[in-house]
Design a protein around this motif. Sequence first.
Motif, mmCIF file in Angstrom:
data_model
loop_
_atom_site.group_PDB
_atom_site.id
_atom_site.type_symbol
_atom_site.label_atom_id
_atom_site.label_comp_id
_atom_site.label_asym_id
_atom_site.label_seq_id
_atom_site.Cartn_x
_atom_site.Cartn_y
_atom_site.Cartn_z
ATOM 1 N N THR A 126 0.855 -1.187 0.000
ATOM 2 C CA THR A 126 0.000 0.000 0.000
ATOM 3 C C THR A 126 0.889 1.234 0.000
ATOM 4 O O THR A 126 1.755 1.386 0.865
ATOM 5 C CB THR A 126 -0.927 0.036 1.222
ATOM 6 N N LEU A 127 0.673 2.110 -0.987
ATOM 7 C CA LEU A 127 1.426 3.359 -1.110
ATOM 8 C C LEU A 127 0.451 4.511 -0.950
ATOM 9 O O LEU A 127 -0.574 4.564 -1.632
ATOM 10 C CB LEU A 127 2.103 3.434 -2.476
ATOM 11 N N MET A 128 0.776 5.463 -0.073
ATOM 12 C CA MET A 128 -0.148 6.566 0.208
ATOM 13 C C MET A 128 0.590 7.902 0.175
ATOM 14 O O MET A 128 1.573 8.092 0.901
ATOM 15 C CB MET A 128 -0.819 6.376 1.577
ATOM 16 N N GLY A 129 0.113 8.803 -0.678
ATOM 17 C CA GLY A 129 0.625 10.165 -0.699
ATOM 18 C C GLY A 129 2.081 10.283 -1.068
ATOM 19 O O GLY A 129 2.744 11.243 -0.645
ATOM 20 N N LEU A 130 2.610 9.373 -1.871
ATOM 21 C CA LEU A 130 4.009 9.452 -2.268
ATOM 22 C C LEU A 130 4.190 10.428 -3.426
ATOM 23 O O LEU A 130 3.283 10.658 -4.218
ATOM 24 C CB LEU A 130 4.536 8.076 -2.672
ATOM 25 N N ARG A 131 5.382 10.998 -3.510
ATOM 26 C CA ARG A 131 5.762 11.885 -4.611
ATOM 27 C C ARG A 131 7.100 11.402 -5.164
ATOM 28 O O ARG A 131 7.648 10.414 -4.729
ATOM 29 C CB ARG A 131 5.883 13.337 -4.118
ATOM 30 N N GLY A 132 7.611 12.125 -6.143
ATOM 31 C CA GLY A 132 8.880 11.705 -6.710
ATOM 32 C C GLY A 132 8.699 10.509 -7.617
ATOM 33 O O GLY A 132 7.665 10.327 -8.253
ATOM 34 N N ARG A 133 9.703 9.655 -7.683
ATOM 35 C CA ARG A 133 9.659 8.460 -8.522
ATOM 36 C C ARG A 133 9.434 7.248 -7.631
ATOM 37 O O ARG A 133 10.197 7.003 -6.704
ATOM 38 C CB ARG A 133 10.963 8.320 -9.308
ATOM 39 N N THR A 134 8.395 6.470 -7.964
ATOM 40 C CA THR A 134 8.022 5.324 -7.142
ATOM 41 C C THR A 134 7.893 4.092 -8.020
ATOM 42 O O THR A 134 7.240 4.120 -9.065
ATOM 43 C CB THR A 134 6.682 5.571 -6.426
ATOM 44 N N SER A 135 8.507 2.993 -7.596
ATOM 45 C CA SER A 135 8.319 1.713 -8.273
ATOM 46 C C SER A 135 7.978 0.669 -7.224
ATOM 47 O O SER A 135 8.571 0.634 -6.142
ATOM 48 C CB SER A 135 9.572 1.306 -9.054
ATOM 49 N N ALA A 136 6.976 -0.169 -7.549
ATOM 50 C CA ALA A 136 6.550 -1.211 -6.624
ATOM 51 C C ALA A 136 6.311 -2.491 -7.402
ATOM 52 O O ALA A 136 5.646 -2.488 -8.442
ATOM 53 C CB ALA A 136 5.281 -0.794 -5.887
ATOM 54 N N LYS A 137 6.843 -3.591 -6.886
ATOM 55 C CA LYS A 137 6.701 -4.887 -7.545
ATOM 56 C C LYS A 137 6.340 -5.939 -6.508
ATOM 57 O O LYS A 137 6.944 -5.992 -5.437
ATOM 58 C CB LYS A 137 8.001 -5.276 -8.260
ATOM 59 N N ILE A 138 5.333 -6.760 -6.833
ATOM 60 C CA ILE A 138 4.940 -7.847 -5.953
ATOM 61 C C ILE A 138 4.693 -9.075 -6.811
ATOM 62 O O ILE A 138 4.112 -8.986 -7.898
ATOM 63 C CB ILE A 138 3.709 -7.460 -5.106
ATOM 64 N N THR A 139 5.138 -10.227 -6.340
ATOM 65 C CA THR A 139 4.960 -11.455 -7.113
ATOM 66 C C THR A 139 3.555 -12.013 -6.925
ATOM 67 O O THR A 139 2.861 -12.318 -7.897
ATOM 68 C CB THR A 139 6.005 -12.501 -6.704
ATOM 69 N N ALA A 140 3.111 -12.137 -5.680
ATOM 70 C CA ALA A 140 1.789 -12.686 -5.402
ATOM 71 C C ALA A 140 1.080 -11.791 -4.394
ATOM 72 O O ALA A 140 1.490 -11.715 -3.229
ATOM 73 C CB ALA A 140 1.887 -14.112 -4.870
ATOM 74 N N GLY A 141 0.042 -11.099 -4.856
ATOM 75 C CA GLY A 141 -0.705 -10.222 -3.970
ATOM 76 C C GLY A 141 -1.019 -8.900 -4.637
ATOM 77 O O GLY A 141 -0.509 -8.591 -5.714
ATOM 78 N N PRO A 142 -1.865 -8.082 -3.999
ATOM 79 C CA PRO A 142 -2.283 -6.815 -4.586
ATOM 80 C C PRO A 142 -1.344 -5.671 -4.254
ATOM 81 O O PRO A 142 -0.607 -5.704 -3.266
ATOM 82 C CB PRO A 142 -3.655 -6.580 -3.940
#
Length: 276
Positions: A126-142
């Motif tokens: 869960t990402l909330m109110g982030l700025r700048g450059r964001t990368s998120a990776k998950i194999t299994a899950g939301p």
Amino acid sequence: MADWTVHAPQRITLDGTVARLDVHLLSGRLNVVATDGPPRVDVTRVGRRPVVVQHRDGRLSVRQQRRWRLSDFVFWMGPLSRLPRVDVSVAVPAGVLADLELVQGTLVASGLRGETRVEVTAGQITLMGLRGRTSAKITAGPVEALGVAGDLDLETVSGEVTLADSAAGRVRAHTASGAITCDLDNPRRSDIRLSTISGGVTVRVREDSDLAVRLHTTSGRITSAFPQVRGGAGPGAGGDSEGVLGTGEGKLSASATSGSIALLARPVGHDEEELP
């Protein structure tokens, strides 16, 4: 320079600045939040391996001590719950460069303004109110991104991707197996690319959006609330829909190999229309 080895619940308040944050945990819960106060690390649960905290030269490192045993690799063949679980909360300045990794569990990051990289093997992001450059990776899950701006890259192998109240100028969201649901409030000249192999795409944009839109599905149906975007496909037929909203300064593309695509319109309130 300071080092702590945490065997029991403990709060650590740091002296000095933190410009970079590195967290590498096996299993449990990780919360990272921006703060205007002193940086701190709260460990409220410790597994059979201690948590090691290091602060030196502006770099804060939080990790579980690793002495691998065969049982630690059981998550490849059995329940991930056998991994040692911890609960860790980290408060750091908003502008830090953050690199966050968790093998299994729940990861929440909020309020960060610098570059943020998040990776989880199985669990939830869960990402909330982030700025700048964001990368998120998950194999299994939301993975969920709420109120995120800047550049945003989201990827999941098996799981849903959800964006809400997004003002990101650049969005890349991809899932191999899972749906993508987006509510976008993007600046002009935005670049939004959504793709899924097996799953549907639902995207809602403002009625007054300025976007060049291209939608494609190999096997599915395309529906659009905008008369400017037409040429949909019937069930199982596949097809493309294209059109221009407003001035078309931004770009929106969505593709699904096996799944349907829906483009929805969000009404603009009178208070929003008055904004410059």
